[in-house]
Write a protein that holds these residues in place. Structure first.
Motif, PDB file in Angstrom:
ATOM      1  N   ALA A 141     -17.481  -3.936 -18.421  1.00 48.22           N
ATOM      2  CA  ALA A 141     -16.075  -4.136 -18.071  1.00 48.22           C
ATOM      3  C   ALA A 141     -15.470  -5.393 -18.689  1.00 48.22           C
ATOM      4  N   ILE A 158     -11.647  -5.729 -20.477  1.00 52.96           N
ATOM      5  CA  ILE A 158     -10.591  -6.444 -19.742  1.00 52.96           C
ATOM      6  C   ILE A 158     -10.107  -7.638 -20.574  1.00 52.96           C
ATOM      7  N   GLY A 198     -17.880  -1.678 -10.705  1.00 49.77           N
ATOM      8  CA  GLY A 198     -17.991  -1.096 -12.044  1.00 49.77           C
ATOM      9  C   GLY A 198     -17.903   0.410 -12.042  1.00 49.77           C
ATOM     10  N   CYS A 221     -15.930   2.249 -10.190  1.00 47.22           N
ATOM     11  CA  CYS A 221     -14.487   2.568 -10.219  1.00 47.22           C
ATOM     12  C   CYS A 221     -13.928   2.347 -11.625  1.00 47.22           C
ATOM     13  N   TYR A 222     -14.351   1.233 -12.259  1.00 44.32           N
ATOM     14  CA  TYR A 222     -13.875   0.957 -13.616  1.00 44.32           C
ATOM     15  C   TYR A 222     -14.337   2.042 -14.585  1.00 44.32           C
ATOM     16  N   TRP A 249     -12.230   5.167 -14.316  1.00 40.86           N
ATOM     17  CA  TRP A 249     -10.933   4.954 -14.974  1.00 40.86           C
ATOM     18  C   TRP A 249     -11.089   5.003 -16.495  1.00 40.86           C
TER      19      TRP A 249
END
Length: 326
Positions: free
Chosen positions: A258, A262, A311, A313-314, A317
């Motif tokens: 991630a 980001i 992570g 959830c990331y 997405w």
């Protein structure tokens, strides 16, 4: 070299956030310490075993290890040109864990054996993935796909090793596999900090070549960048950072996945820049460790549990976005 104003602002904001999280980490514990007490201990005016010997090494480990994982993820995502190409997705974390498991079950499991075993395990898995993915040229997508498959096989091997181990060793290995900073002290961080510092300094000297490579192979070759040597260095530094963190804290998932993306989106830069990835990784791991301490206080969860939950959830997405783009 001209530095973008947006990058300067981003680095300033992330550095301020890191310092704020570090201060909270030094204040928080079984008993709350005020910022004045923390500054007094750090300046040497007052002694405090709790702040100086218990909380400070943990806070520094979260910052340094988070930065190392962020850089490792950025290196492999630049190498594969794929946001999924991070060490934990393509099996380097699992390989480093395999090396550590061998040191635990076959040898006596000292800190030096764990460190060497983790580095060797990560390097062996990286070499296997690279050789299987190399077919008359280098393909980042092929490397990611093969890496996911190798990750599954190595994870199965790790489970088999744990099941065959003696009960005490198996319990220790399973607990360590969650990824935790709970028992990190000064005696655990000296050599890892040195190794990570050397690796980060080494890759920093090749930052310009990496920027040229991010613009395309043709641009890199015409400007004199040796792509084969650069890619080998990126693999060695990425595996070294990942394995060093794994040797001390166990595999900590999703920070390497991630943080680079980001940081890239915040910086708005081409490729996956290293400095925003490092600072974002430090913020993510420090924040996850504070959540792990506060969530079920006074019981402190392994930070890997929190980073995996966030992570996951990331990852959902990211996969949704990549499918829509395809």
């Amino acid at each position: 070299m001209r530095v973008e104003r947006r990058t300067v602002v981003l680095v300033t904001v992330l550095t301020a956030l890191i310092l704020a999280l570090a201060l909270v980490g030094l204040c928080y514990g079984a008993s709350w310490s005020t910022p004045r007490e923390v500054f007094a201990v750090l300046s040497g005016a007052e002694p405090s075993v709790v702040i100086q010997d218990w909380r400070l090494p943990r806070v520094l480990a979260a910052l340094v290890f988070g930065a190392a994982l962020g850089v490792a993820g950025a290196l492999f995502q630049n190498l594969t040109r794929n946001p999924m190409g991070s060490p934990d997705v393509i099996g380097l974390d699992a390989g480093a864990y395999t090396g550590a498991l061998v040191a635990l079950t076959v040898l006596s499991g000292t800190s030096a054996q764990l460190a060497v075993g983790s580095v060797l395990g990560g390097l062996v898995v990286a070499a296997v993935i690279y050789l299987l993915a190399y077919d008359r040229g280098f393909s980042g997508l092929r490397l990611v796909v093969i890496g996911v498959a190798v990750n599954a096989m190595v994870t199965a091997l790790n489970s088999w090793i744990v099941l065959r181990a003696e009960l005490e060793v198996a319990i220790a290995a399973v607990g360590w596999s969650a990824g935790s900073l709970n028992d990190v002290g000064w005696e655990d961080v000296g050599i890892p900090f040195t190794v990570i510092g050397v690796l980060l300094a080494l890759i920093a000297t090749r930052a310009h070549a990496m920027h040229q490579a991010s613009l395309g192979d043709a641009v890199a070759v015409t400007t004199g960048v040796g792509l084969d040597r650069l890619r080998l260095l990126m693999v060695v530094v990425g595996v070294g950072c990942t394995a060093t963190v794994t040797a001390v804290a166990g595999p900590i998932a999703f920070i390497a996945l991630a943080a680079p993306q980001i940081g890239r989106r915040l910086a708005g830069a081409p490729g996956v820049p290293l400095l925003p990835a490092a600072l974002t990784g430090a913020v993510l791991l420090q924040g996850a460790d504070l959540i792990a301490q506060m969530l079920l206080a006074p019981v402190s969860l392994p930070v890997g549990v929190v980073s995996t939950a966030i992570g996951g959830c990331y990852l959902i997405w990211l996969l949704t976005k990549e499918v829509r783009r395809a």
